[in-house]
Design a protein around this motif. Structure first.
Motif, PDB file in Angstrom:
ATOM      1  N   ARG A 138       0.851  -1.188   0.000  1.00  0.00           N
ATOM      2  CA  ARG A 138       0.000   0.000   0.000  1.00  0.00           C
ATOM      3  C   ARG A 138       0.887   1.238   0.000  1.00  0.00           C
ATOM      4  N   ILE A 139       0.858   1.960  -1.093  1.00  0.00           N
ATOM      5  CA  ILE A 139       1.725   3.133  -1.231  1.00  0.00           C
ATOM      6  C   ILE A 139       0.988   4.374  -0.736  1.00  0.00           C
ATOM      7  N   MET A 140       1.684   5.165   0.057  1.00  0.00           N
ATOM      8  CA  MET A 140       1.076   6.406   0.534  1.00  0.00           C
ATOM      9  C   MET A 140       1.309   7.492  -0.509  1.00  0.00           C
ATOM     10  N   TYR A 141       0.463   7.459  -1.544  1.00  0.00           N
ATOM     11  CA  TYR A 141       0.625   8.388  -2.661  1.00  0.00           C
ATOM     12  C   TYR A 141       0.603   9.839  -2.202  1.00  0.00           C
ATOM     13  N   CYS A 142       1.329  10.665  -2.932  1.00  0.00           N
ATOM     14  CA  CYS A 142       1.200  12.094  -2.672  1.00  0.00           C
ATOM     15  C   CYS A 142      -0.065  12.578  -3.387  1.00  0.00           C
ATOM     16  N   ASP A 143      -0.571  13.727  -3.000  1.00  0.00           N
ATOM     17  CA  ASP A 143      -1.841  14.214  -3.536  1.00  0.00           C
ATOM     18  C   ASP A 143      -1.782  14.413  -5.048  1.00  0.00           C
ATOM     19  N   GLU A 144      -0.654  14.938  -5.523  1.00  0.00           N
ATOM     20  CA  GLU A 144      -0.561  15.198  -6.954  1.00  0.00           C
ATOM     21  C   GLU A 144      -0.668  13.890  -7.752  1.00  0.00           C
ATOM     22  N   TYR A 145      -0.006  12.848  -7.253  1.00  0.00           N
ATOM     23  CA  TYR A 145      -0.056  11.556  -7.942  1.00  0.00           C
ATOM     24  C   TYR A 145      -1.497  11.070  -8.056  1.00  0.00           C
ATOM     25  N   LYS A 146      -2.213  11.143  -6.936  1.00  0.00           N
ATOM     26  CA  LYS A 146      -3.609  10.678  -6.930  1.00  0.00           C
ATOM     27  C   LYS A 146      -4.451  11.457  -7.940  1.00  0.00           C
ATOM     28  N   GLN A 147      -4.236  12.771  -7.942  1.00  0.00           N
ATOM     29  CA  GLN A 147      -5.021  13.653  -8.803  1.00  0.00           C
ATOM     30  C   GLN A 147      -4.719  13.400 -10.294  1.00  0.00           C
ATOM     31  N   VAL A 148      -3.431  13.381 -10.614  1.00  0.00           N
ATOM     32  CA  VAL A 148      -3.030  13.224 -12.018  1.00  0.00           C
ATOM     33  C   VAL A 148      -3.431  11.844 -12.545  1.00  0.00           C
ATOM     34  N   MET A 149      -3.210  10.813 -11.735  1.00  0.00           N
ATOM     35  CA  MET A 149      -3.534   9.460 -12.190  1.00  0.00           C
ATOM     36  C   MET A 149      -5.045   9.268 -12.349  1.00  0.00           C
ATOM     37  N   ALA A 150      -5.811   9.842 -11.452  1.00  0.00           N
ATOM     38  CA  ALA A 150      -7.268   9.706 -11.531  1.00  0.00           C
ATOM     39  C   ALA A 150      -7.784  10.332 -12.821  1.00  0.00           C
ATOM     40  N   LEU A 151      -7.220  11.480 -13.196  1.00  0.00           N
ATOM     41  CA  LEU A 151      -7.639  12.125 -14.441  1.00  0.00           C
ATOM     42  C   LEU A 151      -7.177  11.329 -15.653  1.00  0.00           C
ATOM     43  N   MET A 152      -5.935  10.883 -15.591  1.00  0.00           N
ATOM     44  CA  MET A 152      -5.423  10.202 -16.769  1.00  0.00           C
ATOM     45  C   MET A 152      -6.113   8.865 -16.993  1.00  0.00           C
ATOM     46  N   ARG A 153      -6.396   8.159 -15.913  1.00  0.00           N
ATOM     47  CA  ARG A 153      -7.112   6.887 -16.062  1.00  0.00           C
ATOM     48  C   ARG A 153      -8.438   7.099 -16.801  1.00  0.00           C
ATOM     49  N   ARG A 154      -9.132   8.169 -16.431  1.00  0.00           N
ATOM     50  CA  ARG A 154     -10.394   8.455 -17.111  1.00  0.00           C
ATOM     51  C   ARG A 154     -10.157   8.793 -18.584  1.00  0.00           C
ATOM     52  N   MET A 155      -9.157   9.618 -18.839  1.00  0.00           N
ATOM     53  CA  MET A 155      -8.944  10.073 -20.210  1.00  0.00           C
ATOM     54  C   MET A 155      -8.428   8.952 -21.123  1.00  0.00           C
ATOM     55  N   ILE A 156      -7.639   8.057 -20.557  1.00  0.00           N
ATOM     56  CA  ILE A 156      -7.207   6.888 -21.339  1.00  0.00           C
ATOM     57  C   ILE A 156      -8.429   6.046 -21.680  1.00  0.00           C
ATOM     58  N   SER A 157      -9.243   5.840 -20.648  1.00  0.00           N
ATOM     59  CA  SER A 157     -10.426   5.008 -20.812  1.00  0.00           C
ATOM     60  C   SER A 157     -11.323   5.565 -21.923  1.00  0.00           C
ATOM     61  N   LYS A 158     -11.447   6.904 -21.968  1.00  0.00           N
ATOM     62  CA  LYS A 158     -12.271   7.532 -23.005  1.00  0.00           C
ATOM     63  C   LYS A 158     -11.483   7.743 -24.286  1.00  0.00           C
ATOM     64  N   ASP A 159     -10.200   7.481 -24.208  1.00  0.00           N
ATOM     65  CA  ASP A 159      -9.315   7.648 -25.360  1.00  0.00           C
ATOM     66  C   ASP A 159      -9.376   9.076 -25.897  1.00  0.00           C
ATOM     67  N   GLU A 160      -9.346  10.038 -24.990  1.00  0.00           N
ATOM     68  CA  GLU A 160      -9.348  11.445 -25.429  1.00  0.00           C
ATOM     69  C   GLU A 160      -7.979  11.817 -25.983  1.00  0.00           C
ATOM     70  N   LEU A 161      -7.931  12.137 -27.259  1.00  0.00           N
ATOM     71  CA  LEU A 161      -6.652  12.450 -27.902  1.00  0.00           C
ATOM     72  C   LEU A 161      -6.612  13.951 -28.181  1.00  0.00           C
ATOM     73  N   SER A 162      -6.029  14.700 -27.248  1.00  0.00           N
ATOM     74  CA  SER A 162      -6.101  16.154 -27.342  1.00  0.00           C
ATOM     75  C   SER A 162      -4.827  16.796 -26.791  1.00  0.00           C
ATOM     76  N   VAL A 163      -4.721  18.089 -27.005  1.00  0.00           N
ATOM     77  CA  VAL A 163      -3.548  18.822 -26.510  1.00  0.00           C
ATOM     78  C   VAL A 163      -3.499  18.807 -24.983  1.00  0.00           C
ATOM     79  N   ARG A 164      -4.642  18.962 -24.351  1.00  0.00           N
ATOM     80  CA  ARG A 164      -4.619  18.952 -22.886  1.00  0.00           C
ATOM     81  C   ARG A 164      -4.285  17.548 -22.356  1.00  0.00           C
TER      82      ARG A 164
END
Ligand SMILES: [Zn+2]
Lengths: 309, 369
Positions: free
Chosen positions: A27-53
């Motif tokens: 169990r890794i004690m993630y830092c807040d930024e990691y949690k935030q960035v990964m949560a967004l990216m997981r969603r965007m990968i899942s939706k396959d959003e291919l964009s500049v942002r």
């Protein structure tokens, strides 16, 4: 630049780990930024959003987690898509090189900060082969030079260089390139091995090459890289009587200080017929004395020689 | 039979156990980068604990469900694939995140946990084999480690090399492939063997750009062994590869004393240990890669290699008896990877370790591996 505000409309896909749940391992004690960035990216990968942002978010994610294999895959798809968009916008024949150069700039920077990561090199290869027909070998030189300045035996970089030669069908500079590294450190086995694999692509005169390696052996006799190279070269040149005699006399000079010299000398003695099986067996027994940690190996060679193998 | 003196005193053994178990509990944020490859972390720790004689199956019974949850099925167009993902973070809807290395680590971890039920009832060999199959490249027989997350084809941005070739073979072996026909059900064995042999360097070892490397050499030989294809190498070639491996043992004795400071990688403290390439420093992990490779070519290890200096180097130079664990080299901090392979090398020399699968012999035997 990456700004979390750009993703307000993306519904995060939070990491599922529960630090209090003892059924979970590591169990890794993630830092807040990691949690935030990964949560967004997981969603965007899942939706396959291919964009500049998505690309900006991806850069941050890869910086936080360089081994995240799917993130590299995602990045490639984004670049591929943006490139297509750009070309459509500007019309066929439009050169979008500047975009790829920007990507390579980012990759250079990332590479310098993550020298041990290996995904960068195959990602780079994919960019050049799949998306960048106008790429040049010279664009690749600075990053390889910088990386080898830092670690002259970096396996990935030498591999990548060999790949580049085949990809750009350019072999002209390779002998001079390795010579630079050999001059700096005659023990650099990567440089010697690479040089050997380039020999067949070069127009170098083999007699001259022979002199080159003999000089380096003279400089430091107990160096396995140079003796290996000499052995390989001999195989290419063929074992004429004259050459064998020359190398017999040459290696003999160093048998007191180098086990490699002695082994080479034993091989030449056998090849030239100046020593019979018993003599060669004795030579191997002697190598066991000057290289005692491998005594079992040399005694085995001695026995083989004695039995005429 | 004469019993060897134990490798570790009870006190040092407990330090190693503590060091290893710590990696399985709560980890600080500095371990974030392993989040996407957790199966590797779990395997390194479990493999080491099992080799040290700890009862993983009992001690970690409560974690079994979590372990199994990393085995997932994913659908590509009409085909069902299965395998392990790197960890819960890699569980992303509509995204293929199966990974070859994590699949091998996951399977072997469940072997170490003695989870027979998983292999009998949960594991779908067909769909797992199909995943492995998709990782093989048509053009040269080599393997990549992941699939494109949308298209389900071998990823074009991944590298293909001997590591992934070995891992693919070891996975298939672990799920039951033994004969050539078994393997051929999922992969093209001929082109794979051809690729492996193409990576053999002029100097005897295997590697990527003509430079032989002990890690790749171990992968190549282990894969050939599991495929029952070692005899694709002629006896002369085997002899040359063997010599290349034997030459990787670093020493300060005999004519090596004369090696001066001009070689910056030469270090007296390395005596007995193994280097991964010519003229490099000794490194704990290469003791495993080299000893494993040698034992594949020449099982009667001790008549070929002086194992005492290897042991001595590992126990007195890279073992950390204060913190527990092993480091890469003398005077560095211990890390999980080198601890795993340091212990593996020691156990391999003792004859109680299956090097080709990197698990203790007793664990392998229980699963007919
Ligand atoms: Zn290492």
């Amino acid at each position: 630049m990456f700004d979390i505000e750009d993703y307000k409309d993306v519904e995060p896909l939070p990491l599922t780990q529960d630090v209090t749940n003892e059924e979970e391992l590591c169990r890794i004690m993630y830092c807040d930024e990691y949690k935030q960035v990964m949560a967004l990216m997981r969603r965007m990968i899942s939706k396959d959003e291919l964009s500049v942002r998505a690309l900006r978010l991806n850069s941050r994610a890869i910086e936080l987690s360089p081994a995240f294999y799917t993130a590299w895959n995602y990045r490639f798809r984004i670049i591929e898509h943006l490139l297509k968009e750009e070309t459509q916008l500007q019309g066929e024949g439009h050169d979008a090189s500047y975009m790829l150069n920007k990507e390579l700039d980012w990759l250079d920077e990332f590479t310098l900060n993550n020298p041990k990561n290996y995904q960068i090199w195959s990602y780079r290869q994919a960019l050049l082969t799949q998306l960048y027909p106008h790429a040049t070998f010279s664009r690749e030189h600075p990053i390889m030079d910088l990386m080898l300045d830092d670690d002259s035996k970096n396996y990935h970089v030498w591999s990548y260089r060999k790949w580049c030669c085949a990809h750009f069908k350019t072999y002209g500079q390779e002998m001079a390139f390795t010579e630079r590294f050999i001059k700096r450190d005659v023990y650099n086995n990567s440089a010697w091995s690479y040089r050997f694999s380039m020999l067949k692509h070069s127009d170098v005169d083999l007699d001259q090459e022979l002199q080159f390696v003999l000089d380096k052996i003279e400089y430091v006799p107990q160096n396995i890289s140079t003796w290996n190279y000499l052995g390989g070269l001999l195989q290419m040149m063929g074992t004429s009587d004259k050459l064998v005699e020359q190398l017999l006399q040459f290696s003999k000079k160093y048998i007191d200080e180098s086990a490699f010299a002695y082994e080479f000398y034993a091989r030449m003695s056998k090849l030239s017929g100046t020593a019979n099986g018993k003599d060669v067996a004795q030579m191997y027994s002697h190598i066991a004395d000057i290289d005692p940690i491998r005594d079992q190996w040399w005694n085995r060679k001695s026995l083989q020689a004695d039995q005429g193998k | 039979m004469q019993r060897d003196t134990p490798l570790f005193t009870e006190e040092v053994l407990q330090k190693h156990v503590k060091f290893l178990k710590r990696h399985l509990l709560l980890l600080p944020a500095s371990h974030q980068s392993t989040d996407v490859n957790l199966m590797a972390v779990v395997f390194y720790a479990f493999e080491s604990l099992a080799a040290l004689g700890q009862d993983i199956a009992t001690d970690y019974q409560s974690n079994l469900k979590w372990m199994r949850s990393n085995y997932v099925s994913q659908k590509v167009t009409d085909e069902e694939l299965s395998g392990f993902i790197g960890g819960p973070t890699m569980n992303i809807p509509d995204t293929i995140t199966l990974s070859l290395p994590n699949t091998l680590f996951g399977l072997l971890t469940l072997v170490l946990m003695r989870d027979m039920e998983f292999f009998d009832k949960v594991l779908n060999k067909k769909t797992l084999g199909k995943f492995v199959s998709r990782c093989q490249l048509k053009e040269n027989g080599a393997f990549v480690s992941v699939l494109d997350y949308k298209l389900g084809k071998a990823s074009i941005i991944d590298s293909h090399d001997l590591r992934f070739c070995y891992i693919a073979v070891a996975i298939l072996y672990t799920i039951g492939c033994r004969t050539e026909d078994d393997f051929k059900e999922y992969i093209d064995v001929d082109s794979l063997v051809e690729f492996i042999l193409s990576q053999r360097s002029a100097f005897g070892g295997f590697g990527a750009f003509g430079e032989a490397h002990a890690g790749y050499t171990s992968c190549a030989l282990s894969a050939l062994k599991l495929l029952n294809k070692l005899d694709e190498l002629s006896s002369l070639e085997k002899e040359k590869t063997l010599q290349w491996l034997i030459d990787r043992q670093v020493t300060r004795e005999g004519c090596w004393e004369k090696q001066d400071i001009s070689n910056e990688y030469y270090n007296e403290d390395d005596h007995g240990g193994f280097q991964g390439r010519e003229n490099k420093s000794a490194d704990t992990c290469y003791a495993f890669w080299c000893v494993n490779s040698i034992s594949i070519l020449y099982p009667n290890l001790k008549t070929m290699l002086q194992t005492e200096p290897v042991k001595d180097h590992l126990l007195n130079r890279t073992q950390n008896t204060l913190t527990g664990g092993f480091s890469k080299c003398y005077k560095e901090d211990a890390d999980l990877y080198h601890t795993c392979l340091g212990i593996a090398a020691l156990k391999l020399m003792e004859g109680s370790f299956n090097g080709a699968l990197c698990i203790p012999t007793h664990a392998a035997k229980e699963f007919d591996l």
